[in-house]
Design a protein around this motif. Structure first.
Motif, short mmCIF file in Angstrom:
data_model
loop_
_atom_site.label_atom_id
_atom_site.label_comp_id
_atom_site.label_asym_id
_atom_site.label_seq_id
_atom_site.Cartn_x
_atom_site.Cartn_y
_atom_site.Cartn_z
N GLU A 183 -8.12 3.58 5.66
CA GLU A 183 -7.40 2.32 5.46
C GLU A 183 -5.97 2.38 5.96
OE1 GLU A 183 -9.54 0.81 1.35
OE2 GLU A 183 -7.41 1.30 1.32
N ILE A 184 -5.44 1.18 6.19
CA ILE A 184 -4.01 1.06 6.52
C ILE A 184 -3.31 0.54 5.26
CG2 ILE A 184 -2.31 -0.07 7.99
CD1 ILE A 184 -4.56 -0.56 10.01
N VAL A 185 -2.14 1.11 4.99
CA VAL A 185 -1.39 0.68 3.80
C VAL A 185 -0.07 0.06 4.27
CG1 VAL A 185 -0.39 1.44 1.61
CG2 VAL A 185 -2.40 2.61 2.54
N GLU A 186 0.20 -1.15 3.78
CA GLU A 186 1.40 -1.88 4.21
C GLU A 186 2.69 -1.21 3.75
OE1 GLU A 186 1.71 -6.02 3.48
OE2 GLU A 186 -0.16 -6.49 4.52
N PRO A 187 3.79 -1.44 4.46
CA PRO A 187 5.09 -0.92 4.02
C PRO A 187 5.43 -1.43 2.62
CG PRO A 187 5.24 -1.78 6.25
CD PRO A 187 3.87 -2.14 5.75
N THR A 188 6.16 -0.60 1.89
CA THR A 188 6.48 -0.96 0.50
C THR A 188 7.95 -1.35 0.34
OG1 THR A 188 7.06 1.29 -0.01
CG2 THR A 188 4.78 0.67 -0.42
N THR A 190 9.89 0.11 -1.52
CA THR A 190 10.71 1.33 -1.68
C THR A 190 11.01 2.01 -0.35
OG1 THR A 190 8.65 2.49 -2.10
CG2 THR A 190 9.92 1.84 -4.04
N GLY A 191 10.64 1.38 0.74
CA GLY A 191 11.05 1.92 2.04
C GLY A 191 9.99 2.65 2.83
N ALA A 192 8.81 2.87 2.21
CA ALA A 192 7.75 3.54 2.99
C ALA A 192 7.29 2.60 4.10
CB ALA A 192 6.56 3.88 2.08
N GLY A 193 6.92 3.18 5.24
CA GLY A 193 6.47 2.37 6.37
C GLY A 193 4.96 2.19 6.36
N TRP A 194 4.40 1.98 7.54
CA TRP A 194 2.95 1.82 7.67
C TRP A 194 2.28 3.17 7.45
CZ3 TRP A 194 0.57 -2.75 7.82
CH2 TRP A 194 1.30 -3.87 8.20
N ARG A 195 1.46 3.25 6.44
CA ARG A 195 0.80 4.52 6.12
C ARG A 195 -0.71 4.38 6.31
NH1 ARG A 195 4.59 7.49 2.27
NH2 ARG A 195 6.45 7.24 3.51
N VAL A 196 -1.42 5.49 6.20
CA VAL A 196 -2.89 5.43 6.28
C VAL A 196 -3.50 6.29 5.18
CG1 VAL A 196 -2.96 5.07 8.79
CG2 VAL A 196 -3.08 7.41 7.88
N THR A 197 -4.74 5.98 4.85
CA THR A 197 -5.47 6.87 3.95
C THR A 197 -6.67 7.42 4.72
OG1 THR A 197 -6.91 5.13 3.06
CG2 THR A 197 -4.85 5.53 1.90
N THR A 198 -7.02 8.64 4.37
CA THR A 198 -8.13 9.31 5.06
C THR A 198 -9.01 9.99 4.02
OG1 THR A 198 -6.81 11.32 5.25
CG2 THR A 198 -6.77 9.82 7.15
#
Ligand code: FAD
Length: 520
Positions: A183-188, A190-198
């Motif tokens: 999955e792709i996780v949207e920026p939060t 709190t400053g996190a950018g585009w993340r992914v889950t594996t």
């Protein structure tokens, strides 16, 4: 006293690395080489200069020279253009790996996830001249001396993957084997950018902020926010079979069949029907590490020969495991292959599961992505999403277009990423350029490309003709989904959505010429 195992020298390890075609072994040898050289394989900044400085094997020197020549092209701007940017590539098929190489040359930090743990495909991929030149220029011949030997214009998939994996590793691409993109996780906030889950979760991967995701995940189509058009040309049942090539004089004497179709060689096919009860539409035979055949068979003859047990109008029902007799399939493919080629008493290769390397595939339902790219922006952070390879346009294998169009498409994705990283980037213009190319993509063949293959680069102008005349087939503003602009995109951009199917067309965008010919 227990004897300690002698440690191999870097020279020995690198020789093994060059010769290996095993995915885990290549990675393991590479890690050992890095450890012995004192270069951290997880270091992404400055990895290439560090390994180049320390690795003195003559083959490595040749490879580095070729890679330096390539990366000196103006398109890469000395690796500065995408420096500091991070990309995730999904899929270590030939296209994902080829894309990873380009992105690394642009200076990006590249992670690649591949859910499989081995390279297993013996099946041969037809290579257009530009692809051969491209791979030669990357060092394919250094790593595999039989590459494009004589008039050979094909390579087994696993050899190609192993070559590209080695080059990727040398360039600092981090390859995560046995890891599936989820999955792709949207920026939060709190400053996190585009993340992914594996799956499994990899600590480093889940903590990175990505600027782009390039999906070359074959027929899995895992990237959300893309739509795929299904086209159903006509019932087409493909069979592949691989025989052991002992490289004897007898093996060498058998002539390859670049592509026989019932339209071109009606006599051969008529004899096959009268003498063997086998009805084919086409057959191709390539000689490589194996004797490889791919053919399209008529349903009636598969039923008559007991390959398909019970007829059905529903292709899924027709080809479900319990309705296919594998022994009869192997006999059918064996008889067809040997009758057309003259190969005598060949032994069928055993695949990684120990089974006969013969398979039946459905080309009746093919997918084509509506668009090649999207740009999503949330909280001021942009993410480029691109699809390439079979994900973008599923190939009909006997036409031999898969890997060739795959390379072209992933070069286009790399070019788009380069554009997005450049100063003053205009997302709409970039989308327009990328989507225009997609308009002509199904009609791309070796003979419709620019002639000067020695000067192909990721810049589309070096490869395609008449680009300025082509328009995207859709309104590209829909493909720029930004929370700072009025919402235009109607597709969910994150989460585990996968492709949405948007209808079925019965006339294929693959012409009959393409379906039957490998001349190009
Ligand atoms: P692929 O080579 O299919 O690679 C996609 C990769 O993505 C796979 O390794 C897959 O495991 C990985 N992946 C998928 N989902 C995820 C995920 N969520 N996370 C991580 N990794 C993921 N072409 C021919 O011309 N002749 C043939 O005989 C032929 N036989 C084939 C047999 C098989 C079984 C397959 C799958 C394809 C075959 N093809 C054949 C097609 C040809 O291999 C492709 O056109 C070519 O390899 C380019 O494909 P690609 O890199 O886009 O995708």
């Amino acid at each position: 006293m227990a004897m300690s195992k002698p440690t191999s020298s870097v020279e020995q390890l690198f020789t093994k690395f060059c010769n290996s075609i095993s995915f885990p072994e290549i990675q393991q040898l590479f890690d050992e080489i890095c450890t012995q050289l004192g270069v951290d394989p997880n270091q992404q900044d400055g990895f290439y200069p560090a390994i180049k400085q320390s690795l003195k094997h003559w083959k490595a020197t040749s490879l580095f020279q070729l890679l330096d020549d390539r990366s000196s092209l103006p398109e890469y701007e000395g690796g500065s253009v995408c420096a500091g940017r991070r990309v995730l590539v999904v899929g270590a098929g030939p296209v994902g790996l080829r894309g990873a190489i380009e992105l690394a040359m642009l200076g990006a930090k590249v992670d690649l996830v591949e859910k499989r743990t081995e390279f297993t495909r013996n099946n041969c991929l037809h290579l257009w001249p530009f692809c051969i030149t491209d791979l030669r220029n990357l060092g394919a011949k250094v790593l595999y001396s039989r590459f494009a030997y004589g008039t050979l214009e094909h390579i087994s998939t696993k050899f190609l993957q192993s070559i590209l994996l080695k080059i990727s590793l040398l360039l600092g691409v981090k390859v995560h084997r046995g890891v599936s993109f989820d999955e792709i996780v949207e920026p939060t906030e709190t400053g996190a950018g585009w993340r992914v889950t594996t799956t499994p979760q990899i600590a480093s991967l889940s903590s990175y902020d990505f600027d782009a995701i390039i999906a070359a995940d074959g027929n899995k189509r895992t990237l959300p926010g893309f739509r795929s058009r299904v086209f159903r040309p006509k019932l087409a049942l493909g069979i592949t079979i691989n025989f052991v090539n002992n490289n004897t004089a007898k093996d060498s004497a058998v002539k390859e069949l670049g592509g026989l179709s019932v339209m071109q060689c009606s006599d051969t096919f008529a004899t096959l029907t009268t003498d063997h009860g086998i009805e084919l539409e086409n057959i191709i035979y390539f000689k490589n590490e194996t004797h490889y055949f791919v053919m399209t068979a008529k349903k009636a003859s598969l039923i008559n020969k007991g390959v398909i047990k019970k007829d059905s109008k529903d292709v899924q029902e027709l080809l479900k495991r319990s309705n296919v007799c594998n022994e009869a399939l192997a006999d059918f493919a064996d008889e067809a292959a040997t009758s057309c080629s003259g190969l005598q008493n060949p032994e069928i290769v055993r695949n990684h599961r120990g089974e006969k390397d013969v398979a039946l595939f459905d080309f009746t339902t093919m997918h084509e992505s509506e668009n090649a790219s999207r740009i999503v922006e949330r909280r001021g952070k942009k993410l480029l999403l691109c699809v390439a390879g079979d994900t973008l346009l599923q190939p009909f294998w006997p036409s031999g277009t898969g890997c060739n169009r795959g390379f072209l498409g992933v070069f286009d994705a790399a070019w788009m990423f380069r554009g997005l990283c450049s100063e003053g980037a205009d997302p709409i213009k970039l989308l327009e350029e990328r989507e225009s190319i997609l308009t002509i993509f199904p009609q791309i063949f070796a003979h419709t490309l620019q002639k000067d293959i020695a000067h192909y680069s990721i810049n589309p102008k070096t490869r395609y003709r008449g680009l300025n005349l082509i328009k995207p087939r859709m309104d590209v503003t829909q493909l720029y989904d930004s929370d700072s602009h009025p919402a235009t995109a109607s597709m969910p951009m994150v989460g585990r959505v996968g492709f949405e199917e948007i209808g079925v067309s019965h006339d294929s965008s693959d012409s009959e010429e393409e379906r039957l010919s490998t001349e190009n």
